[in-house]
Design an enzyme around this catalytic site. Structure first.
Site, short mmCIF file in Angstrom:
data_model
loop_
_atom_site.label_atom_id
_atom_site.label_comp_id
_atom_site.label_asym_id
_atom_site.label_seq_id
_atom_site.Cartn_x
_atom_site.Cartn_y
_atom_site.Cartn_z
N SER A 132 39.65 3.43 -24.26
CA SER A 132 40.61 4.53 -24.31
C SER A 132 41.44 4.63 -23.03
O SER A 132 42.57 5.14 -23.05
CB SER A 132 39.90 5.85 -24.58
OG SER A 132 38.93 6.12 -23.61
N CYS A 137 34.20 2.58 -26.12
CA CYS A 137 33.47 2.52 -24.85
C CYS A 137 34.27 3.13 -23.71
O CYS A 137 33.88 3.05 -22.55
CB CYS A 137 33.09 1.07 -24.50
SG CYS A 137 34.52 -0.01 -24.25
N HIS A 171 0.81 -1.21 0.00
CA HIS A 171 0.00 0.00 0.00
C HIS A 171 0.85 1.26 0.00
O HIS A 171 0.61 2.20 -0.78
CB HIS A 171 -0.94 0.00 1.21
CG HIS A 171 -1.73 1.26 1.33
ND1 HIS A 171 -1.32 2.32 2.12
CD2 HIS A 171 -2.88 1.65 0.75
CE1 HIS A 171 -2.18 3.30 2.02
NE2 HIS A 171 -3.14 2.92 1.19
#
Length: 814
Positions: A719, A768, A437
């Protein structure tokens, strides 16, 4: 013409009825039997023929309710009673509600209504046995609507039997139209109290008191991600899950590949399930809560096939209601398992009312600007942040003490608490799961909630200033003090779509559904070691050679973590599969590139049991990592577990968008050995569309790019490592950190070389690494090279997308 006359006559007959069976009504009959009963009738008529099981029953009609209130003078008296209602005064609300209910309960049913209910119940008994047990539920005409749920506003009574028991329960349901919470909910949403009528559903009970029950949503409740079904489960009758009395198990299933016949369970989370609601046979009440024995609490309440069956039903129900409503309609569904027959049943279904109403054109995100001590954690609800002074309330009779803007801290909430919930800046509960709830109301109100914390009411003190953050994944945090935060909103309409694919680096499976809402072309990097470190925590060899572990404390901890698994290696396989599967599902069918584990030996040693299996190296950064481990006789059995997990994601879950990527592969021959190792475990390159990429992070990857193109299907430039190995420095060393720069001419020349070689050889190539996320000029450099894709940190995606689109002069749109 004759058909039309018959249909009109049938509808007129229904409108005059005091009682209708569920199979006589459908979704168009909400004015006659309310939302809940109309939905039950719709499912029995339309979905039971498709294999969904729904218990039979009947409903009183709104004509019966109005006949009762109008012939007795109740309507006029109730209107007069509510004329000076003041929601701001809790005492006034309670007084008016109590008087309204008393008026109804003191007014006897007309004989016609009593006879209609008694006759229908006797027919039910003729089918199921004398004094059959039933659930008696309220069903209001302003209920289960797409934009307002009204769920839980009126009462439900379980394990009712005997004609007099059913009549009494129906009478109390009529009175519950004027519970304090129902009055408050209607008034705050502009409904006239006397324009709402009540129907009562009388439905054969499912003996889930002898098994389990729960709630499921056909949409992710926190993010609005449409392709997931969320299922919660606990032992006993379902009221405990709905009310948040227990912390249930949670399961996530991916709908698109489920519909294709796969078994895509993306997550299982064991709940504590401390209590279960059962029949109070011979007692003074109809039901009671009893403790669940520890052995049962440590088990999942549902088997895999049951999870999948419920998810299939959720899909069928959602698809049907979306067709009926002529718009996408995610569903909120209650289910139960009969402990006598072991059958599953759907006992309620209503439209979901929060995520389905949220704008899809605005991306809103919350960000803490500072951190402090974490006082309490639990399941996060919503993705926002709130703050204020703590008010601890353990008794609904003390709601008048709550003030606007405070943080409500309690054991659990139920609909009686709703008059104050709209005043709260946040909610924290000891009990409950994501479908309880407190969670549902917090989402509807747009405030953060942390549920199932276990100890909030003892740790947090009245008047204490706190910040509630649900913006950091599936675990919510209560921080000490009023911390600063910012809210960002980004319009998603008419965003340009550049030629260069804009992908994302995703590390946490729990954030995947939220991140998938950002315009993207997939995931360029998911690090499997993130899942291993955060969700598995155990060295794979410690699971394979568990009996040989020397550290008893480590052994005990691993025993605790793997308690649900007879074969401890399957703990690793399943957890890794869930983590990868969650991300793959979030971005499906876009590509998701998963880098196989790239821990260094010192990092592997920090996993549970790792010290026993890892050598000590002088320079782990340049040592036994990546590809060199996978085919080594000392580690290949551990790598086999990674392969099994990936195979499960692709073949069992059907998520063939996953592309494995091999890190730190020094030579093409090493790459071939890794591919051979993968093939042993069912990951054969080219089979079932399997591609395998390689990280380009070593100068040898650039120098021998043509040879690597013969082995792998694509490159992803890392990189960070490429920079450190090109410049000959350790990126973890602070002493030379000032020399680390991906924009170095040497690094850029290597990047240019490998991009040109890959494109000449027809091999895919992306990046990436960190550089394009941090440096716009590096991203522009990559655009100039014609790189296929850039994978960026999530917070850099939109700004880089716009920059790349401008550089390309992009005209297409997402």
């Amino acid at each position: 013409m004759v058909t039309a006359i018959k249909e009109n006559a049938s509808q007129s007959s229904k409108e005059q009825s005091l009682v209708l069976w569920f199979n006589e009504v459908g979704i168009a009959d909400i004015p006659l039997v309310g939302g809940k009963n109309a939905s039950l009738g719709e499912m029995i008529q339309q979905l039971v023929p498709h294999g969904i099981s729904v218990p039979n029953g009947f409903s009183t009609t709104t004509k019966a309710f109005r006949y009762f209130t109008q012939t007795s003078g109740l309507e006029e008296n109730l209107r007069s009673l509510l004329s000076d209602l003041n929601l701001e005064e809790v005492k006034n609300l309670r007084q008016r509600g109590k008087l309204a209910r008393s008026l109804i309960l003191q007014t006897p049913f007309p004989a016609e209504i009593q006879d209609a209910i008694a006759t229908a119940y006797q027919e039910l008994c003729d089918r199921y046995g004398s004094d059959t047990d039933v659930a008696v539920r309220s069903s209001a005409t302003a209920e289960d609507l797409p934009d307002a749920s009204f769920a839980g506003q009126q009462e439900t009574y379980l394990n009712i039997n005997g004609i007099q028991g059913v009549l009494d329960a129906c009478h109390r349901c009529f009175a519950s139209l004027f519970t304090d919470r129902a009055i408050s909910y209607r008034q705050s949403r502009g409904f006239d109290h006397l324009s709402v009528a009540l129907s009562v559903g009388v439905q054969k009970m499912v003996r889930s008191d002898l098994a389990c029950s729960g709630v499921m949503f056909s949409i992710d409740t926190e993010t609005g991600f449409k392709n997931a079904a969320l299922i919660t489960a606990a032992y006993g009758l379902g009221e405990n899950v709905v009310q948040g009395t227990v912390n249930p198990d949670e399961y996530v299933v991916f709908k698109p590949t489920l519909k294709q016949g796969f078994r895509p369970i993306l997550a299982k989370r064991l709940g504590s399930k401390e209590f279960k609601m059962v029949y109070d046979i011979g007692g003074s009440k109809f039901t009671k809560n009893v403790p669940v024995i520890p052995k049962e609490r440590r088990k999942l309440a549902l088997q895999d096939e049951e999870i999948l069956q419920l998810a299939r039903w959720a899909c069928l129900i959602e698809d049907h209601y979306s067709q009926v409503c002529s718009t996408y309609t995610p569903m909120d569904i209650e289910w139960a398992k009969d402990g006598i027959t072991d059958e599953l049943f759907i006992v309620q279904a209503r439209p979901e009312t929060v995520q389905s109403q949220r704008s899809q054109n605005i991306l809103r995100s919350y960000h803490l600007q500072d951190k402090s001590d974490v006082l309490v954690t639990g399941r996060s609800v919503g993705e926002s942040i709130g703050r204020g002074k703590v008010t601890v309330i353990l008794d609904a009779n003390k709601l008048e003490h709550f003030r606007d803007g405070e943080v409500l801290v309690t054991d659990k909430t139920d609909p009686d608490w709703e008059p104050i919930l709209k005043k709260a800046s946040a909610i924290v509960t000891n009990q409950g799961g994501r479908t309880c709830h407190a969670a549902i109301i917090a989402r509807e109100l747009g405030i953060p909630a942390i549920v199932g914390s276990g100890n909030a009411t003892t740790v947090l003190k009245a008047g204490q200033e706190v910040t509630i953050s649900c913006a950091e994944g599936e675990e919510g945090q209560v921080y000490a003090g009023l911390l600063p935060f910012e809210v960002k909103e980004v319009g998603l309409e008419n965003l340009p779509r550049p030629r260069t694919q804009i992908m994302m680096n995703v590390g946490k499976p729990a954030e995947a559904f939220r991140l998938a809402a950002i315009p993207n072309d997939g995931v360029g990097l998911t690090r499997s070691e993130f899942v291993i470190a955060n969700h598995i925590q155990v060295h794979p060899l410690a699971l394979i050679h568990f009996d040989k572990l020397e550290d008893e404390a480590v052994k005990a901890k691993i025993t605790e973590l793997t308690a649900l698994y007879e074969d401890k290696t399957q703990y690793f396989v399943e957890k890794l599969a869930y983590g990868i599967g969650m991300i793959a599902g979030a971005f499906y069918p876009k590509p998701v590139v998963v880098r196989m584990s790239d821990f260094k030996t010192n990092e592997y040693a920090n996993l549970l049991g790792g010290k026993q299996f890892e050598p000590k190296e002088e320079n782990p950064m340049l040592g036994w990592r990546g590809a060199s481990r996978y085919y080594d006789k000392c580690y290949r059995d551990a790598y086999a577990l990674e392969c099994q997990a990936l195979k499960r994601v692709r073949e069992e879950m059907g998520l063939t968008n996953v592309i494995p990527m091999i890190p730190f592969c020094r030579t093409p021959d090493e790459g071939r050995q890794v591919l051979a190792e993968m093939a042993k475990h069912g990951l054969e390159q080219g089979k079932n569309g399997l591609q395998v990429y390689v990280m380009c992070e070593l100068p040898s990857n650039v120098i021998m790019a043509e040879e690597f193109c013969e082995v792998f299907d694509g490159f992803s430039i890392g990189s960070n490592d490429l920079t450190q190995l090109t410049l000959g420095l350790d990126r973890d060393s602070a002493l030379v950190a000032h020399l680390f720069d991906e924009r170095s001419v040497a690094v850029k020349r290597l990047v240019k070389m490998v991009v040109e070689t890959a494109k000449r050889k027809g091999c895919k190539i992306g990046i990436c690494g960190q550089a394009p996320s941090d440096y716009p000029e590096f991203a522009q450099f990559l655009v100039g090279l014609g790189i296929d894709s850039m994978s960026l940190n999530p917070d850099s995606v939109l700004k880089t997308l716009l920059m790349v689109a401008e550089a390309e002069g992009a005209k297409a749109y997402f």
